[in-house]
Design a protein around this motif. Structure first.
Motif, short mmCIF file in Angstrom:
data_model
loop_
_atom_site.label_atom_id
_atom_site.label_comp_id
_atom_site.label_asym_id
_atom_site.label_seq_id
_atom_site.Cartn_x
_atom_site.Cartn_y
_atom_site.Cartn_z
N ARG A 64 -3.09 33.74 -1.83
CA ARG A 64 -2.03 33.15 -0.90
C ARG A 64 -0.93 34.17 -1.27
O ARG A 64 -0.48 33.95 -2.42
CB ARG A 64 -2.02 32.06 -0.69
N GLU A 65 -0.07 34.60 -0.20
CA GLU A 65 1.31 34.99 -0.50
C GLU A 65 2.27 35.07 0.84
O GLU A 65 1.54 34.79 1.95
CB GLU A 65 1.08 36.34 -0.67
N PRO A 66 3.64 34.95 0.69
CA PRO A 66 4.32 34.86 1.92
C PRO A 66 4.30 36.14 2.47
O PRO A 66 3.79 37.27 1.88
CB PRO A 66 5.59 34.53 1.16
N TRP A 67 4.40 36.36 3.93
CA TRP A 67 4.54 37.51 4.72
C TRP A 67 5.94 37.47 5.54
O TRP A 67 6.23 36.45 6.01
CB TRP A 67 3.13 37.56 5.59
N GLN A 68 6.34 38.82 5.52
CA GLN A 68 7.60 38.78 5.84
C GLN A 68 7.58 39.47 7.38
O GLN A 68 8.69 39.77 8.01
CB GLN A 68 8.52 39.59 4.97
N GLY A 69 6.50 39.58 8.00
CA GLY A 69 6.54 39.97 9.57
C GLY A 69 6.50 41.71 9.47
O GLY A 69 7.06 42.37 10.57
N ILE A 87 -13.22 31.00 -2.82
CA ILE A 87 -12.50 29.79 -2.59
C ILE A 87 -11.45 30.32 -1.71
O ILE A 87 -11.05 29.45 -0.62
CB ILE A 87 -11.93 29.02 -3.73
N GLU A 88 -10.47 31.25 -2.08
CA GLU A 88 -9.32 31.68 -1.29
C GLU A 88 -9.98 32.13 0.19
O GLU A 88 -9.17 31.92 1.24
CB GLU A 88 -8.61 32.88 -1.94
N LEU A 89 -11.05 32.96 0.21
CA LEU A 89 -11.45 33.46 1.35
C LEU A 89 -11.94 32.28 2.32
O LEU A 89 -11.98 32.51 3.53
CB LEU A 89 -12.60 34.57 1.24
N SER A 90 -12.48 31.44 1.71
CA SER A 90 -13.11 30.46 2.40
C SER A 90 -11.95 29.56 3.18
O SER A 90 -12.01 29.01 4.04
CB SER A 90 -13.88 29.50 1.52
N ILE A 91 -11.07 29.33 2.16
CA ILE A 91 -9.73 28.63 3.11
C ILE A 91 -9.10 29.38 4.19
O ILE A 91 -8.86 29.04 4.86
CB ILE A 91 -8.70 28.63 2.02
N ALA A 92 -9.09 30.69 3.85
CA ALA A 92 -8.56 31.61 5.07
C ALA A 92 -9.19 31.54 6.21
O ALA A 92 -8.93 31.51 7.44
CB ALA A 92 -8.53 33.23 4.46
N PHE A 93 -10.89 31.69 6.15
CA PHE A 93 -11.57 31.51 7.25
C PHE A 93 -11.63 30.27 7.96
O PHE A 93 -11.69 30.27 9.18
CB PHE A 93 -13.06 31.61 6.78
N SER A 94 -11.44 29.25 7.07
CA SER A 94 -11.34 27.93 7.57
C SER A 94 -10.05 27.66 8.46
O SER A 94 -9.98 27.02 9.60
CB SER A 94 -11.36 26.77 6.63
N ARG A 95 -8.99 28.34 7.92
CA ARG A 95 -7.62 28.14 8.64
C ARG A 95 -7.61 28.89 10.04
O ARG A 95 -7.12 28.58 11.09
CB ARG A 95 -6.61 28.85 7.87
N ALA A 96 -8.30 30.25 9.87
CA ALA A 96 -8.47 30.93 11.17
C ALA A 96 -9.36 30.05 12.29
O ALA A 96 -9.01 30.09 13.37
CB ALA A 96 -8.97 32.45 10.72
#
Length: 301
Positions: free
Chosen positions: A74-79, A149-158
């Motif tokens: 996970r990381e911040p994104w500046q657009g 785990i990170e990808l599982s979190i990302a897919f769940s958020r999507a």
């Protein structure tokens, strides 16, 4: 007047659609559709959020972002890279009441297409796990599990974003794409969880295998130190010391042969695949031990 999205880019100024990108929470304007993207480039990013449009303005709200740099995290994104993120199949955008629906459907369809890229990420993780099982790479198991785990979190958020928009959108075309994102991501999450469970089981087995390998190496070390001492005690070293070249090979040949036999038996019974590197290491240890005894014999009083 009908306008076509050139190369499927909603940022085309000819469309008269104002685009704004924000990070965090945004107010819903018109239709809200899921926004899922995997960016290209040297370092890939996975973006999850929503896109809100009233037919004249397109607000992209990124809820969370992941970066593939030494593993997904996970990381911040500046657009940045807005133009690249709003690419989707070409749609005719009419200048009438259906304009809102067409733009919302275009963004939702693009998010649905992005699910195929997410599936590709899962395939990559499965390949990494297969390489680990086959010992084709030395990637740390902890890193692979963290990425799963990170990808599982990302897919769940999507998937959560798709479910949220299903409660608000009533247009059949837009709803169809949102529901498809929900269903397909649900399948991907289940497969990721199954893969994570398999990797966890493999980690437990690997830990047991490592303990067994350590015990075998300890046995090899004991044999390497104990057998020469036993043979020397049976022979009596006084008759051979100090070494001459004639006495040296007669004294050390039985020791080297016994240790080599013990090493071969231990390597053959060691868990996992025994490679040429293991045999070379064993040969080096035997040669080192024999060399130490040889030097000590020549220096003995």
């Amino acid at each position: 007047m009908d306008l076509r999205v050139l190369a499927g880019d909603l940022t085309n100024p000819d469309l008269g659609v104002q685009v704004a990108v924000s990070v965090g929470r945004g107010d819903v304007v018109g239709y809200a559709v899921p926004f899922v993207r995997v960016t290209k480039g040297e370092v890939r990013r996975l973006l999850v959020g929503q896109a809100h449009t009233d037919g004249k303005r397109l607000d992209v709200v990124v809820r969370a972002a992941w970066r593939e740099d030494g593993g997904w995290h996970r990381e911040p994104w500046q657009g940045d890279d807005v133009a690249e993120l709003l690419q989707h199949p070409a749609h005719e955008v009419p200048d009438d009441d259906t304009r809102l629906s067409v733009i919302a459907k275009a963004v939702a369809e693009s998010s649905r297409n992005a699910v195929a890229e997410l599936r590709g990420l899962r395939y990559e993780m499965e390949r990494q796990v297969a390489d680990l099982l086959a010992q084709r790479r030395n990637t740390a198991l902890r890193l692979v599990m963290a990425q799963l785990i990170e990808l599982s979190i990302a897919f769940s958020r999507a998937r959560d974003q798709a479910r949220d928009t299903l409660r608000e959108v009533r247009d059949p075309g837009v709803t169809r794409h949102c529901r498809a994102v929900d269903v397909e991501l649900g399948e991907e999450i289940s497969l990721l969880q199954s893969l994570l469970s398999s990797v966890s089981t493999f980690a437990v087995a690997q830990e047991g295998e490592a303990q067994q390998r350590f015990n075998m190496l300890a046995a090899a070390a004991a044999a390497g130190l104990g057998l020469p001492a036993l043979i020397l005690s049976l022979y009596g070293a006084d008759d051979y010391l100090p070494f001459t070249w004639d006495r040296a090979w007669r004294a050390l040949a039985p020791i080297a042969g016994t240790v080599a036999l013990a090493a071969v038996i231990i390597l053959h019974r060691m868990p996992g695949r025994t490679t040429a590197k293991h045999y070379l290491a064993a040969l080096g240890l035997i040669a080192g031990l024999t060399g130490v005894l040889l030097v000590a014999g020549f220096l003995a009083p």
